[in-house]
Write a protein that holds these residues in place. Structure first.
Motif, PDB file in Angstrom:
ATOM      1  N   MET A  52       0.852  -1.185   0.000  1.00  0.00           N
ATOM      2  CA  MET A  52       0.000   0.000   0.000  1.00  0.00           C
ATOM      3  C   MET A  52       0.892   1.240   0.000  1.00  0.00           C
ATOM      4  O   MET A  52       2.044   1.177   0.413  1.00  0.00           O
ATOM      5  N   GLU A  53       0.314   2.348  -0.437  1.00  0.00           N
ATOM      6  CA  GLU A  53       1.045   3.609  -0.448  1.00  0.00           C
ATOM      7  C   GLU A  53       0.193   4.691   0.189  1.00  0.00           C
ATOM      8  O   GLU A  53      -1.002   4.799  -0.081  1.00  0.00           O
ATOM      9  N   THR A  54       0.817   5.489   1.046  1.00  0.00           N
ATOM     10  CA  THR A  54       0.188   6.689   1.592  1.00  0.00           C
ATOM     11  C   THR A  54       1.025   7.877   1.108  1.00  0.00           C
ATOM     12  O   THR A  54       2.021   7.686   0.397  1.00  0.00           O
ATOM     13  N   ASP A  55       0.653   9.060   1.518  1.00  0.00           N
ATOM     14  CA  ASP A  55       1.435  10.235   1.119  1.00  0.00           C
ATOM     15  C   ASP A  55       2.852  10.209   1.685  1.00  0.00           C
ATOM     16  O   ASP A  55       3.767  10.756   1.097  1.00  0.00           O
ATOM     17  N   ASN A  56       3.029   9.558   2.840  1.00  0.00           N
ATOM     18  CA  ASN A  56       4.315   9.608   3.533  1.00  0.00           C
ATOM     19  C   ASN A  56       5.133   8.321   3.489  1.00  0.00           C
ATOM     20  O   ASN A  56       6.318   8.346   3.816  1.00  0.00           O
ATOM     21  N   GLU A  57       4.504   7.191   3.130  1.00  0.00           N
ATOM     22  CA  GLU A  57       5.234   5.930   3.230  1.00  0.00           C
ATOM     23  C   GLU A  57       4.622   4.829   2.378  1.00  0.00           C
ATOM     24  O   GLU A  57       3.507   4.956   1.874  1.00  0.00           O
ATOM     25  N   TYR A  58       5.397   3.762   2.241  1.00  0.00           N
ATOM     26  CA  TYR A  58       4.912   2.522   1.640  1.00  0.00           C
ATOM     27  C   TYR A  58       4.732   1.522   2.779  1.00  0.00           C
ATOM     28  O   TYR A  58       5.535   1.482   3.713  1.00  0.00           O
ATOM     29  N   LEU A  59       3.686   0.732   2.692  1.00  0.00           N
ATOM     30  CA  LEU A  59       3.415  -0.294   3.690  1.00  0.00           C
ATOM     31  C   LEU A  59       3.356  -1.640   2.985  1.00  0.00           C
ATOM     32  O   LEU A  59       2.629  -1.788   2.010  1.00  0.00           O
ATOM     33  N   LEU A  60       4.113  -2.593   3.471  1.00  0.00           N
ATOM     34  CA  LEU A  60       4.115  -3.931   2.885  1.00  0.00           C
ATOM     35  C   LEU A  60       3.739  -4.944   3.949  1.00  0.00           C
ATOM     36  O   LEU A  60       4.163  -4.832   5.101  1.00  0.00           O
ATOM     37  N   LYS A 138       8.888   7.593   2.811  1.00  0.00           N
ATOM     38  CA  LYS A 138       9.339   8.263   1.586  1.00  0.00           C
ATOM     39  C   LYS A 138      10.253   9.422   1.955  1.00  0.00           C
ATOM     40  O   LYS A 138      10.097  10.043   3.003  1.00  0.00           O
ATOM     41  N   ALA A 139      11.183   9.717   1.072  1.00  0.00           N
ATOM     42  CA  ALA A 139      12.042  10.886   1.253  1.00  0.00           C
ATOM     43  C   ALA A 139      11.215  12.137   1.023  1.00  0.00           C
ATOM     44  O   ALA A 139      10.235  12.129   0.272  1.00  0.00           O
ATOM     45  N   GLU A 140      11.604  13.210   1.662  1.00  0.00           N
ATOM     46  CA  GLU A 140      10.845  14.467   1.588  1.00  0.00           C
ATOM     47  C   GLU A 140      10.676  14.937   0.148  1.00  0.00           C
ATOM     48  O   GLU A 140       9.613  15.370  -0.253  1.00  0.00           O
ATOM     49  N   LYS A 141      11.713  14.805  -0.656  1.00  0.00           N
ATOM     50  CA  LYS A 141      11.634  15.290  -2.035  1.00  0.00           C
ATOM     51  C   LYS A 141      10.684  14.468  -2.899  1.00  0.00           C
ATOM     52  O   LYS A 141      10.220  14.928  -3.920  1.00  0.00           O
ATOM     53  N   LYS A 143       7.712  13.130  -1.826  1.00  0.00           N
ATOM     54  CA  LYS A 143       6.319  13.190  -1.394  1.00  0.00           C
ATOM     55  C   LYS A 143       5.498  14.005  -2.374  1.00  0.00           C
ATOM     56  O   LYS A 143       5.981  14.972  -2.984  1.00  0.00           O
ATOM     57  N   ARG A 144       4.275  13.626  -2.536  1.00  0.00           N
ATOM     58  CA  ARG A 144       3.380  14.302  -3.463  1.00  0.00           C
ATOM     59  C   ARG A 144       3.038  15.692  -2.940  1.00  0.00           C
ATOM     60  O   ARG A 144       2.717  15.871  -1.772  1.00  0.00           O
ATOM     61  N   LYS A 145       3.120  16.656  -3.790  1.00  0.00           N
ATOM     62  CA  LYS A 145       2.787  18.036  -3.417  1.00  0.00           C
ATOM     63  C   LYS A 145       1.661  18.546  -4.299  1.00  0.00           C
ATOM     64  O   LYS A 145       1.638  18.301  -5.509  1.00  0.00           O
ATOM     65  N   THR A 146       0.738  19.212  -3.692  1.00  0.00           N
ATOM     66  CA  THR A 146      -0.380  19.803  -4.436  1.00  0.00           C
ATOM     67  C   THR A 146       0.047  21.186  -4.901  1.00  0.00           C
ATOM     68  O   THR A 146       0.545  22.005  -4.105  1.00  0.00           O
ATOM     69  N   VAL A 147      -0.181  21.467  -6.178  1.00  0.00           N
ATOM     70  CA  VAL A 147       0.178  22.759  -6.741  1.00  0.00           C
ATOM     71  C   VAL A 147      -1.102  23.570  -6.909  1.00  0.00           C
ATOM     72  O   VAL A 147      -2.020  23.160  -7.609  1.00  0.00           O
ATOM     73  N   PRO A 148      -1.173  24.707  -6.215  1.00  0.00           N
ATOM     74  CA  PRO A 148      -2.365  25.528  -6.357  1.00  0.00           C
ATOM     75  C   PRO A 148      -2.435  26.193  -7.738  1.00  0.00           C
ATOM     76  O   PRO A 148      -1.408  26.549  -8.321  1.00  0.00           O
ATOM     77  N   ILE A 149      -3.622  26.372  -8.260  1.00  0.00           N
ATOM     78  CA  ILE A 149      -3.816  27.033  -9.551  1.00  0.00           C
ATOM     79  C   ILE A 149      -4.141  28.505  -9.285  1.00  0.00           C
ATOM     80  O   ILE A 149      -5.028  28.815  -8.513  1.00  0.00           O
ATOM     81  N   GLU A 150      -3.407  29.373  -9.926  1.00  0.00           N
ATOM     82  CA  GLU A 150      -3.626  30.802  -9.731  1.00  0.00           C
ATOM     83  C   GLU A 150      -4.608  31.359 -10.734  1.00  0.00           C
ATOM     84  O   GLU A 150      -4.760  30.911 -11.802  1.00  0.00           O
TER      85      GLU A 150
END
Length: 150
Positions: A52-60, A138-141, A143-150
């Protein structure tokens, strides 16, 4: 005279093809080379694994019934997580009423290439009731980041 054919659902052609391929390879491969035969005393098996995958880690979660912590080794290098070990077969004398053994024995190695950078030094594992649970941050770099739309 016509031959009767049993009805088979649509998945049957694939099953039939696999069964036929297994038969062909079993006939082509010399008997002594097959590793999954009881006569050789060796077998090949791969433990069942859920990932499984979350935003911060993988779980096996890896099913390893009949093993202990001492039988298992976990390695992590270059975004590849490897779980390896061995389920030993206790050679027992033939017992009355013992007809068949379908459990797999022998060494196994399961390697999973993780799609993002991980923190190898923060990997944690627990083992309880035959289930190995591995948490891979997961390494900090990566991790999924949400990009706001301007």
């Amino acid at each position: 005279m016509k031959q009767l054919t049993r009805y088979q659902p649509s998945a049957a052609p694939v099953s039939n093809l696999r069964r036929e391929m297994d038969r062909i390879f079993n006939e082509l491969i010399p008997f002594s080379w097959r590793l999954d035969e009881p006569e050789t005393g060796m077998s090949m098996w791969t433990p069942i694994t859920d990932m499984m995958e979350t935003d911060n880690e993988y779980l096996l979660e890896v099913e390893l019934p009949g093993l202990t912590k001492k039988d298992i080794q976990i390695n992590c290098q270059d975004n590849v997580l490897s779980v390896e070990g061995e389920r030993k077969h206790d050679k027992k004398e033939e017992r009355p009423g013992y007809l068949r053994s379908e459990r797999s024995y022998g060494a196994f190695k399961r390697s999973i290439i993780l799609p993002t950078s991980i923190l190898e030094d923060k990997v944690k594992a627990t083992f309880k009731d035959g289930i190995l649970k591995i948490t891979v941050p997961k390494a900090e770099k990566s991790k999924r980041k949400t990009v706001p739309i301007e």
